[in-house]
Each structure stands twice: as structure tokens, then as C-alpha cells.
Design an enzyme around this catalytic site. Structure first.
Site, mmCIF file in Angstrom:
data_model
loop_
_atom_site.group_PDB
_atom_site.id
_atom_site.type_symbol
_atom_site.label_atom_id
_atom_site.label_comp_id
_atom_site.label_asym_id
_atom_site.label_seq_id
_atom_site.Cartn_x
_atom_site.Cartn_y
_atom_site.Cartn_z
ATOM 1 N N GLY A 127 0.823 -1.203 0.000
ATOM 2 C CA GLY A 127 0.000 0.000 0.000
ATOM 3 C C GLY A 127 0.854 1.247 0.000
ATOM 4 O O GLY A 127 1.390 1.670 -1.015
ATOM 5 N N SER A 131 5.022 0.231 6.776
ATOM 6 C CA SER A 131 5.141 -0.766 7.847
ATOM 7 C C SER A 131 6.388 -0.525 8.689
ATOM 8 O O SER A 131 7.454 -0.211 8.171
ATOM 9 C CB SER A 131 5.209 -2.178 7.251
ATOM 10 O OG SER A 131 5.514 -3.135 8.261
ATOM 11 N N THR A 207 -3.844 -3.881 8.823
ATOM 12 C CA THR A 207 -3.042 -3.833 10.048
ATOM 13 C C THR A 207 -3.843 -3.442 11.282
ATOM 14 O O THR A 207 -3.269 -3.286 12.356
ATOM 15 C CB THR A 207 -1.885 -2.828 9.882
ATOM 16 O OG1 THR A 207 -2.431 -1.526 9.607
ATOM 17 C CG2 THR A 207 -0.960 -3.233 8.748
ATOM 18 N N SER A 210 -4.795 2.278 14.300
ATOM 19 C CA SER A 210 -5.495 3.142 15.243
ATOM 20 C C SER A 210 -4.971 4.557 15.061
ATOM 21 O O SER A 210 -3.759 4.778 15.065
ATOM 22 C CB SER A 210 -5.261 2.675 16.682
ATOM 23 O OG SER A 210 -6.124 3.336 17.572
ATOM 24 N N GLY A 262 -5.155 -12.664 1.625
ATOM 25 C CA GLY A 262 -5.622 -12.165 0.341
ATOM 26 C C GLY A 262 -5.287 -10.703 0.191
ATOM 27 O O GLY A 262 -4.585 -10.114 1.026
ATOM 28 N N VAL A 263 -5.815 -10.098 -0.856
ATOM 29 C CA VAL A 263 -5.536 -8.701 -1.183
ATOM 30 C C VAL A 263 -6.819 -7.899 -0.994
ATOM 31 O O VAL A 263 -7.805 -8.098 -1.729
ATOM 32 C CB VAL A 263 -5.029 -8.561 -2.629
ATOM 33 C CG1 VAL A 263 -4.747 -7.099 -2.955
ATOM 34 C CG2 VAL A 263 -3.777 -9.418 -2.846
ATOM 35 N N ILE A 264 -6.841 -7.003 -0.015
ATOM 36 C CA ILE A 264 -7.988 -6.124 0.188
ATOM 37 C C ILE A 264 -8.024 -5.118 -0.959
ATOM 38 O O ILE A 264 -7.027 -4.445 -1.244
ATOM 39 C CB ILE A 264 -7.888 -5.405 1.546
ATOM 40 C CG1 ILE A 264 -7.976 -6.435 2.684
ATOM 41 C CG2 ILE A 264 -8.984 -4.359 1.689
ATOM 42 C CD1 ILE A 264 -7.672 -5.858 4.057
ATOM 43 N N ARG A 386 13.399 11.247 13.398
ATOM 44 C CA ARG A 386 14.134 9.987 13.528
ATOM 45 C C ARG A 386 15.180 9.841 12.432
ATOM 46 O O ARG A 386 16.300 9.374 12.677
ATOM 47 C CB ARG A 386 13.167 8.801 13.482
ATOM 48 C CG ARG A 386 13.851 7.453 13.613
ATOM 49 C CD ARG A 386 12.933 6.304 13.293
ATOM 50 N NE ARG A 386 12.374 6.407 11.961
ATOM 51 C CZ ARG A 386 11.707 5.417 11.363
ATOM 52 N NH1 ARG A 386 11.510 4.277 11.997
ATOM 53 N NH2 ARG A 386 11.215 5.569 10.156
ATOM 54 N N TYR A 447 2.829 3.978 24.349
ATOM 55 C CA TYR A 447 3.651 4.162 23.155
ATOM 56 C C TYR A 447 5.013 4.686 23.607
ATOM 57 O O TYR A 447 5.111 5.775 24.173
ATOM 58 C CB TYR A 447 2.974 5.153 22.215
ATOM 59 C CG TYR A 447 3.596 5.261 20.846
ATOM 60 C CD1 TYR A 447 3.073 4.563 19.771
ATOM 61 C CD2 TYR A 447 4.699 6.087 20.620
ATOM 62 C CE1 TYR A 447 3.631 4.669 18.511
ATOM 63 C CE2 TYR A 447 5.266 6.207 19.372
ATOM 64 C CZ TYR A 447 4.731 5.493 18.309
ATOM 65 O OH TYR A 447 5.286 5.605 17.068
#
Length: 526
Positions: A127, A131, A207, A210, A262-264, A386, A447
Site C-alpha cells: 500500500g 510498515s 493492520t 489506530s 488475500g488482497v484487500i 528519527r 507508546y
């Protein structure tokens, strides 16, 4: 995005004098500059895709949409975790998918999956490439080759039901494009994770993302009312009504499946009218325990802020929450809380008043709207910082978890100690910061942001620290991931998360939908 960093190079954040002073004081890092590798200098593993397979895939998607040039392969070589970016600096041979295919419709996706199943070619759905858990690693898993299936051509608003408040969006629509397409019709999705500027609708679903407005609009999986997924075994079209008792909700099998089933291709989502009013207020709490109790009171009383966050003493002290003057200014001690309210003017005012009264009753002191507005202005900028820290020889990464309110202090202490000890063992002090960014009636997320000095092999250095933190999360009763997904990095802890029988259930679904096992091998399922 830039091949070896986050996002737009023009938005890069150079290190200020304040940040450099902070690095020297906190982790003993002296001024340094890592040599930068030019994209043309990167050596990729030669494509293993046979010419016959290239021709077949080009026949499915069109020659211009089947790409094997090194530049295209490099841009799909992984995600944007610290480990991904450190690997991009390797002067040796780097791995990458053998080809990039960009289908323009579901029939093409199905044809690609059929061909790759027959020819034992692994397929990685792609996408936005954001990630941070190894979810896009070009793992071959014993297959002849691996291709990246890029969904950027699935980029449309397919339907908007203004009466029901639902929109159907293609899986390749990015966060900003979703807001633009919906905004033209007076609607908003309201999903704003830190990856918002580049991540996609399909990625959010795959994933279980949120966003920062989750207190008001929920997680992404809360927004999903239906979706379509093309699998090697056929196409699933799920979600016939707002709610149903027709057996288990199969949508839940697809949400969070990370491209392994699968592939959304498209997602139907709950949307809302663009808010009439927005109000901001920042708060100070004397310590993290007091602030967490205040957030719990607000959440359990359902007073309804759209955003509610709390930075601990360390994150507040270095001013990381606002990202505008990190290391240069300090909120006057304690812990910084952020609240934002959206809706009609009357609703915003009533919720703001009730929330403010609760926060004040639980030890909070209002700081006005300034720090909250500063947080909103900089909320997508931390990944750029970062990049600069890594280039300066610092180690910087994030990780997250969630637990019940009663367990928040113990889990926070355990993870902080594990990270501190592991990095000390590698020869560097560490600055470990934490915030609560997602809240629920029964618990909250934690976090963590970690900064240390690079020592020896920084890849192995961070792997050791992440393993220590992950072990501590499991031992202390947290979830191995709250919103970063599983990918390859968290896969070793999935048995702890779902149990051996749970793993067998996931494998059974995998074998039904993807009998040849070609989809994103090495991710999610142990």
C-alpha cells in the site's frame, strides 16, 4: 517516499542545537555524521523472476505496470522501521522484490494470484510502504521469486451514501486523498495515525490501524462496515448490514490479516460530516500516575473528547509531544496532557466543560490551547526527526502495547527497565519516553520512544533491545502490538498472544484462502 528515509525529502527535520545538546547530555552522543549512500550506489540482488513469468505478469497488468528496474524494486524493498532504514545503508547486496506489478482492477489481482500460485511465486501486497514491523520484507520462503503487488491504482472514492454515513474507498487511497475526496462532499473519515500522509485505506484495514482521533471516532476496524478481498481461492465480499447475528463476523478474519490471506481491494467505512467546531486544551499533571487516573476517569465517564493523550515526565521534559522545540523548551514540569474536541458548537462546549471539570478534579491544571495546537501542527513530523537522529549516529525507534488500567504502571515500568538494561548492555545509556495515545473504558495503550547511541552493529543492537522489550510486554500481561501490526518482527510472540490453538486456527484460514501459501510468507502466522 524517499527510498532510505521517511516521507518527503523537502520536509526533513535537521537537528537543532537543542536536540544536539540533549543527545550529548542524555546518551553521550557527540556530533557525528553518518555517510549517506546514494540510490545509484545500492546493489540489489538480481531479479530471480523468469522471463516467462515477467511476460505473463506484463500480459495481465500491461507492460508499463510490470516493473523490474532496480529503482522500482528499491522503493518496495521494505517498510520504514529503524531496521529497514539501517538496512538501506548496507554497502553490500540488498534484497528486494523481483518485480513490481500494479493491477488496475480485481480481475487483474485474481489473475496475478492464480499465476503466482501455479508458478510458486510469493506475493506481497503493498500500500503506502509505511510498515514498521517488517510487514513488507521480501521473504521468499522457499518460493522461486517474490513480487510486490502495488495497489496504488485502486485510488477512487467508489461510493458515498450520505444518508447512511458510509463511503466505499479503494484500497490504494491514501489518508490525505481520503480526506480530500470525502471533504469535497462535506464528509471526513477522521483516521489520523502518524503514518497518515502516506499509508492507505487497505493498509489501515490489513493492520488494524489506530489513529490519533481514536477517542472520538474509534480505531480503523471500528469504522469498517464491509470490505472486499481477492484471495487465491476466490473473492470475499463481507458486511451486508450494520450488525448481524449470522454466525461469526468474518470481517474480523480479514481485518489485521496483513496480506497473508488475500488482497484487500476496497473498504466500506463509517464517515461523518466535517465538524462544525474544534476546541483545544492542554493540561499539566504532577506525575504520570495522576495523569493516567485522570484519563481513565474521562474515558469511563464517556465525556467524549476526540483526542486525549498523556506524555510521561521524560517525554514532557524534552518537549517531544509538540515536536516544535524539542530539547529547547520545557512544559513547567510534570506531564503534558492534550485534549481536542470536534462536533457541533454546542456539543463541543458541553464535552469540553465536562472533561475539563473531571481533569481538574483529578489533579490537572489547564495550560490553555497553545500546547494542544502545537501538538496538532507537528503530529506527523516525528518520523522525520528519527531520520536525522539516525544520520547523526543515534539509535531511535518506537514500540507500543496496551493493557488494562490496573496494569498500566507495572507494564510501563517493566518495558522501560527492559529497554534501559538492554541498551546499557550494548554500551549506551538510553532515553526512554512514553505516552498514552489511545484509551478505552478498561485500559489504554502505551507508546514508547527510545533514543540511544549506536554501538557496534546497530541492527543487532536494536534487535536485542526490542526482544527484551517484547519479552517484558508478554511477561507483564500486555499485548505484543496495539496498532503497529505483527509483520515479521512480532511474529515470534504470536503464540503467547493467541495460544497454540489460535495459531492452528490462523493456519487453517490461511490454507483455505491461500492453499499454495504464496501471500506474504514469513509474516503474522508462526
Amino acid at each position: 517516499m524517499k527510498w532510505d528515509a521517511w516521507g518527503d525529502p523537502a520536509a526533513a527535520k535537521p537537528l537543532s542545537d537543542g536536540i544536539r545538546a540533549l543527545l550529548k547530555q542524555a546518551v553521550g552522543l557527540e556530533d557525528s555524521k553518518e555517510p549517506q549512500l546514494d540510490a545509484d550506489e545500492v546493489r540489489l540482488r538480481p531479479s530471480a523472476l523468469a522471463q516467462a513469468d515477467r511476460d505473463a505478469l506484463a500480459g495481465i497488468v500491461g507492460a508499463e505496470y510490470c516493473r523490474t528496474a532496480d529503482r522500482d524494486r528499491l522503493l518496495h524493498a521494505g517498510g520504514k522501521s529503524t531496521l529497514d532504514l539501517l538496512r538501506r545503508k548496507d554497502t553490500g547486496v540488498q534484497d528486494a522484490p523481483d518485480a513490481i506489478v500494479l493491477p488496475g482492477g480485481e480481475d487483474a489481482v485474481a489473475a496475478i494470484l492464480r499465476h503466482c500460485s501455479e508458478r510458486r511465486i510469493a506475493v506481497i501486497p503493498f500500500g503506502g510502504g509505511t510498515s514498521v514491523v517488517g510487514g513488507l520484507d521480501p521473504t521468499r520462503g522457499g518460493f522461486e521469486a517474490v513480487v510486490s503487488l502495488d495497489l496504488r491504482r485502486f485510488d477512487e472514492l467508489l461510493d458515498l451514501d450520505e444518508v447512511s454515513g458510509q463511503a466505499v474507498l479503494g484500497a490504494g487511497v491514501t489518508g490525505p486523498d481520503a480526506e480530500r475526496l470525502l471533504g469535497e462532499r462535506g464528509f471526513s473519515l477522521g483516521h489520523f495515525p502518524q503514518s497518515f500522509e502516506y499509508a492507505t485505506i487497505g493498509g489501515f484495514a490489513a493492520t488494524r490501524s489506530s489513529g490519533q482521533d481514536s477517542a472520538g471516532y474509534g480505531r480503523f476496524d471500528d469504522m469498517v462496515t464491509g470490505l472486499r478481498m481477492v484471495t487465491p481461492a476466490g473473492t470475499l465480499d463481507l458486511g451486508r448490514a450494520p450488525e448481524s447475528a449470522a454466525g461469526p463476523d468474518l470481517r474480523e478474519l480479514l481485518l489485521g490479516s496483513e496480506g497473508t490471506f488475500g488482497v484487500i481491494t476496497q473498504v466500506r467505512l463509517r464517515v461523518h460530516r466535517i465538524p462544525e467546531a474544534v476546541r483545544y486544551e492542554a493540561w499539566s499533571f504532577p506525575d504520570f500516575t495522576t495523569g493516567a487516573a485522570a484519563l481513565r476517569a474521562v474515558t469511563q465517564n464517556a465525556t467524549g473528547p476526540t483526542v486525549i493523550r498523556l506524555s510521561d515526565e521524560a517525554e514532557t521534559g524534552v518537549n517531544l509531544a509538540t515536536t516544535e522545540a524539542i530539547g529547547e523548551s520545557r512544559i513547567a514540569g510534570g506531564c503534558l496532557g492534550i485534549t481536542v474536541f470536534e462536533g457541533t458548537r454546542e456539543h463541543v462546549e458541553s464535552r469540553h466543560t465536562e472533561t475539563g471539570a473531571l481533569l481538574a478534579a483529578h489533579g490537572g491544571t489547564s495550560l490553555g490551547e497553545g500546547p494542544a495546537r502545537a501538538w496538532e501542527r507537528g503530529r506527523f513530523g516525528a518520523p522525520y526527526l528519527r531520520d536525522s537522529l539516525l544520520a547523526a549516529g543515534a539509535l531511535c525507534e518506537t514500540l507500543e502495547t496496551a493493557t488494562d488500567w490496573s496494569n498500566v504502571p507495572a507494564l510501563k515500568a517493566a518495558v522501560t527497565q527492559a529497554l534501559t538494561n538492554a541498551l546499557a548492555d550494548s554500551g549506551t545509556p538510553a532515553l526512554v519516553m512514553c505516552h498514552i495515545s489511545h484509551v478505552y473504558p478498561t485500559g489504554a495503550s502505551l507508546y514508547f520512544t527510545v533514543v540511544a547511541g549506536q554501538r557496534g552493529d546497530p541492527i543487532e543492537q536494536w534487535r536485542a533491545a526490542k526482544k527484551a522489550a517484547s519479552d517484558a510486554i508478554v511477561a507483564a500481561g500486555g499485548t505484543i502490538t496495539h496498532h503497529h501490526a505483527v509483520g515479521a518482527d512480532h511474529r515470534p510472540w504470536m503464540r503467547d498472544e493467541v495460544g497454540e490453538l489460535g495459531v492452528r486456527v490462523l493456519r487453517a484460514v490461511k490454507s483455505t484462502l491461500d492453499p499454495a501459501g504464496i501471500l506474504n510468507p514469513g509474516k503474522l502466522i508462526p
